[in-house]
Motif scaffolding. Structure first.
Motif, PDB file in Angstrom:
ATOM      1  N   SER A 225       0.877  -1.176   0.000  1.00 32.05           N
ATOM      2  CA  SER A 225       0.000   0.000   0.000  1.00 32.05           C
ATOM      3  C   SER A 225       0.909   1.219   0.000  1.00 32.05           C
ATOM      4  N   GLY A 226       1.160   1.724  -1.193  1.00 33.71           N
ATOM      5  CA  GLY A 226       2.084   2.839  -1.331  1.00 33.71           C
ATOM      6  C   GLY A 226       3.506   2.373  -1.082  1.00 33.71           C
ATOM      7  N   GLU A 227       4.188   3.025  -0.156  1.00 39.09           N
ATOM      8  CA  GLU A 227       5.569   2.665   0.190  1.00 39.09           C
ATOM      9  C   GLU A 227       5.622   1.584   1.258  1.00 39.09           C
ATOM     10  N   ASN A 228       4.468   1.240   1.845  1.00 40.75           N
ATOM     11  CA  ASN A 228       4.415   0.290   2.953  1.00 40.75           C
ATOM     12  C   ASN A 228       3.893  -1.065   2.504  1.00 40.75           C
ATOM     13  N   PHE A 229       4.096  -2.045   3.362  1.00 40.94           N
ATOM     14  CA  PHE A 229       3.580  -3.393   3.142  1.00 40.94           C
ATOM     15  C   PHE A 229       2.695  -3.734   4.332  1.00 40.94           C
ATOM     16  N   GLU A 230       1.460  -4.154   4.034  1.00 41.62           N
ATOM     17  CA  GLU A 230       0.492  -4.481   5.079  1.00 41.62           C
ATOM     18  C   GLU A 230       0.329  -5.990   5.152  1.00 41.62           C
ATOM     19  N   MET A 231       0.534  -6.543   6.348  1.00 41.84           N
ATOM     20  CA  MET A 231       0.324  -7.961   6.593  1.00 41.84           C
ATOM     21  C   MET A 231      -0.798  -8.091   7.608  1.00 41.84           C
ATOM     22  N   GLU A 232      -1.731  -8.992   7.351  1.00 42.48           N
ATOM     23  CA  GLU A 232      -2.822  -9.172   8.306  1.00 42.48           C
ATOM     24  C   GLU A 232      -3.253 -10.625   8.350  1.00 42.48           C
ATOM     25  N   ALA A 233      -3.696 -11.047   9.540  1.00 43.66           N
ATOM     26  CA  ALA A 233      -4.209 -12.404   9.772  1.00 43.66           C
ATOM     27  C   ALA A 233      -5.066 -12.353  11.031  1.00 43.66           C
ATOM     28  N   ASN A 234      -5.751 -13.474  11.326  1.00 42.66           N
ATOM     29  CA  ASN A 234      -6.659 -13.463  12.465  1.00 42.66           C
ATOM     30  C   ASN A 234      -5.979 -13.827  13.784  1.00 42.66           C
ATOM     31  N   GLY A 235      -4.666 -13.966  13.801  1.00 42.77           N
ATOM     32  CA  GLY A 235      -3.952 -14.238  15.048  1.00 42.77           C
ATOM     33  C   GLY A 235      -2.584 -13.579  15.033  1.00 42.77           C
ATOM     34  N   GLU A 236      -2.080 -13.273  16.228  1.00 43.03           N
ATOM     35  CA  GLU A 236      -0.789 -12.595  16.321  1.00 43.03           C
ATOM     36  C   GLU A 236       0.339 -13.471  15.777  1.00 43.03           C
ATOM     37  N   GLU A 237       0.304 -14.753  16.107  1.00 38.61           N
ATOM     38  CA  GLU A 237       1.357 -15.663  15.618  1.00 38.61           C
ATOM     39  C   GLU A 237       1.291 -15.824  14.098  1.00 38.61           C
ATOM     40  N   ARG A 238       0.097 -15.819  13.552  1.00 38.11           N
ATOM     41  CA  ARG A 238      -0.051 -15.952  12.084  1.00 38.11           C
ATOM     42  C   ARG A 238       0.522 -14.744  11.362  1.00 38.11           C
ATOM     43  N   VAL A 239       0.254 -13.550  11.879  1.00 38.24           N
ATOM     44  CA  VAL A 239       0.761 -12.346  11.222  1.00 38.24           C
ATOM     45  C   VAL A 239       2.287 -12.288  11.341  1.00 38.24           C
ATOM     46  N   LYS A 240       2.836 -12.788  12.456  1.00 41.44           N
ATOM     47  CA  LYS A 240       4.293 -12.879  12.575  1.00 41.44           C
ATOM     48  C   LYS A 240       4.854 -13.887  11.576  1.00 41.44           C
ATOM     49  N   ALA A 241       4.100 -14.962  11.328  1.00 43.09           N
ATOM     50  CA  ALA A 241       4.527 -15.963  10.342  1.00 43.09           C
ATOM     51  C   ALA A 241       4.529 -15.371   8.936  1.00 43.09           C
ATOM     52  N   ILE A 242       3.574 -14.498   8.635  1.00 39.87           N
ATOM     53  CA  ILE A 242       3.550 -13.832   7.329  1.00 39.87           C
ATOM     54  C   ILE A 242       4.780 -12.936   7.189  1.00 39.87           C
ATOM     55  N   LEU A 243       5.121 -12.202   8.254  1.00 45.02           N
ATOM     56  CA  LEU A 243       6.329 -11.372   8.229  1.00 45.02           C
ATOM     57  C   LEU A 243       7.568 -12.238   7.999  1.00 45.02           C
ATOM     58  N   ASP A 244       7.615 -13.394   8.629  1.00 41.04           N
ATOM     59  CA  ASP A 244       8.737 -14.318   8.448  1.00 41.04           C
ATOM     60  C   ASP A 244       8.827 -14.800   6.997  1.00 41.04           C
ATOM     61  N   VAL A 245       7.690 -15.093   6.398  1.00 43.40           N
ATOM     62  CA  VAL A 245       7.675 -15.506   4.987  1.00 43.40           C
ATOM     63  C   VAL A 245       8.215 -14.378   4.112  1.00 43.40           C
ATOM     64  N   PHE A 246       7.780 -13.139   4.365  1.00 43.21           N
ATOM     65  CA  PHE A 246       8.232 -11.992   3.577  1.00 43.21           C
ATOM     66  C   PHE A 246       9.736 -11.786   3.752  1.00 43.21           C
ATOM     67  N   GLN A 247      10.231 -11.896   4.986  1.00 46.41           N
ATOM     68  CA  GLN A 247      11.664 -11.756   5.230  1.00 46.41           C
ATOM     69  C   GLN A 247      12.447 -12.842   4.508  1.00 46.41           C
ATOM     70  N   THR A 248      11.933 -14.060   4.508  1.00 45.22           N
ATOM     71  CA  THR A 248      12.601 -15.164   3.801  1.00 45.22           C
ATOM     72  C   THR A 248      12.701 -14.863   2.317  1.00 45.22           C
ATOM     73  N   MET A 249      11.642 -14.340   1.741  1.00 49.06           N
ATOM     74  CA  MET A 249      11.650 -14.028   0.309  1.00 49.06           C
ATOM     75  C   MET A 249      12.615 -12.869   0.012  1.00 49.06           C
ATOM     76  N   LEU A 250      12.712 -11.892   0.907  1.00 45.01           N
ATOM     77  CA  LEU A 250      13.668 -10.806   0.716  1.00 45.01           C
ATOM     78  C   LEU A 250      15.099 -11.335   0.728  1.00 45.01           C
ATOM     79  N   VAL A 251      15.384 -12.254   1.629  1.00 46.01           N
ATOM     80  CA  VAL A 251      16.730 -12.829   1.696  1.00 46.01           C
ATOM     81  C   VAL A 251      17.031 -13.622   0.429  1.00 46.01           C
ATOM     82  N   ARG A 252      16.045 -14.352  -0.060  1.00 48.66           N
ATOM     83  CA  ARG A 252      16.233 -15.103  -1.310  1.00 48.66           C
ATOM     84  C   ARG A 252      16.547 -14.185  -2.482  1.00 48.66           C
ATOM     85  N   ARG A 253      16.005 -12.976  -2.457  1.00 45.75           N
ATOM     86  CA  ARG A 253      16.242 -12.002  -3.527  1.00 45.75           C
ATOM     87  C   ARG A 253      17.465 -11.134  -3.219  1.00 45.75           C
ATOM     88  N   LYS A 254      18.243 -11.538  -2.219  1.00 40.74           N
ATOM     89  CA  LYS A 254      19.501 -10.872  -1.842  1.00 40.74           C
ATOM     90  C   LYS A 254      19.305  -9.421  -1.388  1.00 40.74           C
TER      91      LYS A 254
END
Length: 163
Positions: free
Chosen positions: A45-74
């Motif tokens: 959303s613009g310059e930001n990235f919005e992650m949402e889920a119905n639980g705190e642990e799930r939204v943290k897992a989405i952040l972890d997935v995004f971080q993993t993909m960033l690392v894969r893209r160096k």
């Protein structure tokens, strides 16, 4: 007399690589079994990235997935600025953004590090969101690069514009 050599210390992120990492994360969140039926999503959303889920642990897992993909893209994770999970209605949300450029405060820190621990005869100059390093010997400039790489800075650095 030999000409003076220089390079720039910058903090830039390739926007196309960030977009590729986001697309990979979106695909992973859609297809992973543990995210089924959890209203899990990640979007730009613009310059930001919005992650949402119905639980705190799930939204943290989405952040972890995004971080993993960033690392894969160096892409260095120091350039990702993620907030804390917060409850918004029924959904938990995390807002993240990509940091680019070196602030004047951080440029002063790097400049002081180079002055104190770097080879003699090296000069630095702040130019907007970049830090230019000058020296007569290329070996001294390479020593400065190793010094900056080895320093524990709280932002990502790259070296650019060798002359």
């Amino acid at each position: 007399m030999a000409a003076e050599n220089s390079f720039d210390i910058v903090s830039k992120v390739d926007a196309q690589e960030v977009e590729n990492a986001l697309n990979m994360a979106v695909k992973e969140v859609r297809t992973r079994f543990d995210f089924k039926g959890t209203d899990a999503s990640i979007k730009a959303s613009g310059e930001n990235f919005e992650m949402e889920a119905n639980g705190e642990e799930r939204v943290k897992a989405i952040l972890d997935v995004f971080q993993t993909m960033l690392v894969r893209r160096k892409i260095d994770l120091k350039s990702l600025d993620a907030g804390e999970p917060r409850l918004s209605g029924k959904l938990w949300k995390i807002t993240a953004s990509i940091k680019q450029g070196i602030s004047s405060e951080n440029a002063k820190k790097v400049s002081k590090l180079i002055r104190d621990e770097g080879p003699k005869g090296i000069r630095t100059q702040v130019q907007g969101e970049e830090l230019r390093v000058f020296g007569k010997k290329r070996d001294d400039l390479q020593a400065v690069q190793q010094l900056v790489k080895g320093a524990d800075l709280d932002f990502a650095v790259q070296f650019d514009n060798y002359r």
